[in-house]
Design an enzyme around this catalytic site. Structure first.
Site, PDB file in Angstrom:
ATOM      1  N   ASP A  22       0.830  -1.211   0.000  1.00 27.82           N
ATOM      2  CA  ASP A  22       0.000   0.000   0.000  1.00 27.82           C
ATOM      3  C   ASP A  22       0.865   1.262   0.000  1.00 27.82           C
ATOM      4  OD1 ASP A  22      -1.411  -2.270   1.086  1.00 27.82           O
ATOM      5  OD2 ASP A  22      -3.019  -0.908   1.640  1.00 27.82           O
TER       6      ASP A  22
ATOM      7  N   HIS B  80      -8.976  -0.035  -2.377  1.00 28.66           N
ATOM      8  CA  HIS B  80      -9.284   1.394  -2.433  1.00 28.66           C
ATOM      9  C   HIS B  80      -9.421   1.914  -3.852  1.00 28.66           C
ATOM     10  CE1 HIS B  80      -9.279   3.124   1.680  1.00 28.66           C
ATOM     11  NE2 HIS B  80      -8.748   1.942   1.958  1.00 28.66           N
TER      12      HIS B  80
END
Length: 564
Positions: free
Chosen positions: A236, A298
């Site tokens: 991430d 996301h």
């Protein structure tokens, strides 16, 4: 070598001190230069308004220093004191000397004064006024004569707007210029002026070119490096562009013998999600067979509408913002779900996925029997899926379905490991699965793999997960089984950028290097956050927003389309 290395990053990519101190009285949640404040109407020009906001962040109660700061900022002291704001400015020098990180931050800001002098003595405010000329109301009435505005225009001339190459082929020089431009704009321009360095026409060409490449790739990529190459696996990033730039410098830029696999979650939470995503798309266009971008949870309409990316894009592109946002969503849909490196390493954002069996349906006499998918929503019927099922999954959706027949994308993006044996529904997130060490062993053995490398869990999630290590070093080894290991890697240090609490996690980020000949002996490299970060406001309500790593708000998601 123990396989673990630690690095530290500053704005120049060199060794530096730890991430910003959390005692800096508000400096950890800074203001952008274009944020409206109670005093903005009385300050002279955006630059001085920004300086004013810097001062108010480290306030105290000394009226003499407040008057000096007000004089420099062109603010009516009587008016501001009447509004009760004079206490916000006092003791600035004392505060800044007390907190070294504050000094570094103020010195590195883009204000057109020598803040180093200002830190030595508050009387320097008046001296600086003399050096810069009388900053009177006339400057406000005639901005073209303002020294601040002139300096800003000169800075812009040094960094012209990016253009697409005439031959439509990106090269390393173009990407390096893109990096420098993004870095410069993050420190010198308000977000609303971002399109002055990346015009929407250039954005359109870049994202269209990248989308065409991504949409042609399969759900699960097969990456086959030769024996002279290495593979870097990144977790991430969450809009922390400066940390990404440092990572690329430390690990080495993508090249013919250095592959990169990014496990998703490029946007949200951090303030530079757009720049982060576009920078990686540029690398993808330049080296499509060396840079591989997977989808994270996301990269969806729901998450980007809640955790900042949508507002970020609308802020940076104004009336063209909705157009840019929709183009980004379309590109998200094309991101592959997983990869297999060197035939022995499986990478994905969340993790493992279920089987969706084909069942026979009864038909009338004389007609062929048809086959349809079964959703297998009951935990007792869950089993691990196959490569064939992964390849058939419909990834081109704005939000992965949480019910119905197309559940594999949601599993790959949202699932988590567990210390409890078996495969079960992930009720904490309300999407995806939980899988135990026995499932890790079954998956590795069934497909002749040695490693599973996933991401998806930062320090905020791991502190709540019983039986799992924290994310202090940017990675954890979660399952060690007979056939291999399950690893989580998280590449956003000092995450999240904006925190509602004074105490920060101060985690390191990490990336993994897989080396020949077998690519199954991971080397871990940890690094600290680039400091100081440019000052900017969050694009979402980081205090009251629902935890993005917890249960989905199903009611706010778009209706789910069933497979034909």
């Amino acid at each position: 070598m123990d396989g673990s290395t630690t690095g530290r990053g500053d704005s120049g990519g060199n060794a530096t001190a730890d991430t910003p101190s959390q005692g800096n009285q508000g400096l950890t949640t800074p203001c952008p230069p274009n944020v409206s404040t109670a005093t903005e109407a009385t300050t002279k020009g955006r630059k001085r308004s920004w300086v004013w906001e810097h001062f108010t962040m480290v306030g105290g109660g000394d009226s003499k220093k407040a008057r000096a700061a007000c004089k420099y900022c062109g603010t009516d002291y009587a008016a501001t004191s009447a509004n009760g704001t004079k206490n916000l400015i006092a003791h600035i020098i004392k505060q800044c000397k007390k907190y070294p990180n504050s000094i570094d931050w103020l010195r590195s800001s883009s204000t057109p004064i020598s803040l180093q002098k200002a830190l030595e003595d508050v009387e320097e405010f008046e001296k600086l006024d003399s050096e810069l000329g009388e900053l009177t109301i006339a400057d406000e009435e005639n901005p073209s004569t303002s020294l601040v505005k002139q300096q800003k225009q000169q800075q812009r001339q040094e960094v012209p707007a990016l253009t697409w190459p005439e031959n439509s082929e990106l090269d390393l020089n173009w990407i390096e210029n893109l990096i420098l431009t993004f870095d410069w704009s993050s420190k010198n321009l308000p977000p609303s002026e971002f399109q002055s360095v990346l015009p929407v026409q250039v954005f359109d060409t870049l994202i269209l070119t990248a989308s065409m490449i991504l949409h042609e790739e399969p759900n699960c990529l097969k990456i086959d490096p030769d024996k002279s190459s290495t593979v870097v696996v990144v977790g991430d990033i969450h809009g922390q562009m400066h940390d990404l730039i440092f990572l690329l410098k430390q690990a080495g830029l993508p090249s013919q013998n250095r592959f990169f696999v990014f496990n998703g979650n490029y946007v949200n939470h951090g303030a530079w999600g757009l720049e982060t995503f576009l920078l990686l798309l540029a690398w993808k266009v330049f080296m499509p067979d060396r840079v591989f971008l997977l989808r994270g949870n996301h990269e969806s309409k729901y998450c980007t509408s809640v955790y900042g990316f949508e507002k970020e894009v609308l802020t940076k592109y104004g009336d063209k913002g909705e157009h840019v946002y929709q183009k980004c969503l379309g590109c998200f849909e094309g991101l592959p779900l997983a990869s297999i490196v060197a035939g022995c390493v499986f990478t994905a954002h969340g993790g493992l996925f279920r089987s969706i069996p084909l069942t026979q349906s009864k038909t009338s006499k004389g007609k062929k029997k048809s086959r349809k998918l079964s959703s297998n929503s009951e935990p007792e019927s869950l089993s691990l899926g196959s490569w064939e099922e992964l390849s058939r999954a419909r990834r081109f959706v704005l939000d992965p379905p949480v019910e119905g027949l197309n559940l594999i994308p949601g599993d790959v993006l949202w699932s988590d490991p567990s210390m409890t044996l078996g495969l079960s529904l992930n009720k904490e997130r309300n999407i995806g699965l939980l899988w135990g060490p026995d499932c890790t062993e079954d998956f590795l053995k069934k497909f002749n793999l040695k490693l599973i490398i996933r991401s998806h869990e930062g320090p905020d999630v791991r502190e709540k997960r019983t039986g799992f290590g924290g994310m202090d070093e940017g990675y954890t080894i979660d399952h060690v089984v007979e056939s291999g290991k399950l690893i989580t890697v998280f590449s956003a240090p000092d995450y999240p950028q904006f925190q509602a609490t004074e105490e920060r996690y101060k985690n390191k980020g990490a990336y993994i290097v897989l080396e020949p000949p077998n690519f199954d002996n991971p080397k871990f490299y940890s690094f600290e956050a680039v400091a100081p970060r440019p000052q900017v406001n969050p694009y979402y309500d980081h205090v009251n927003v629902i935890d993005s790593n917890k249960e989905l708000d199903l009611a706010s998601m778009d209706p789910i389309e069933e497979l034909p």
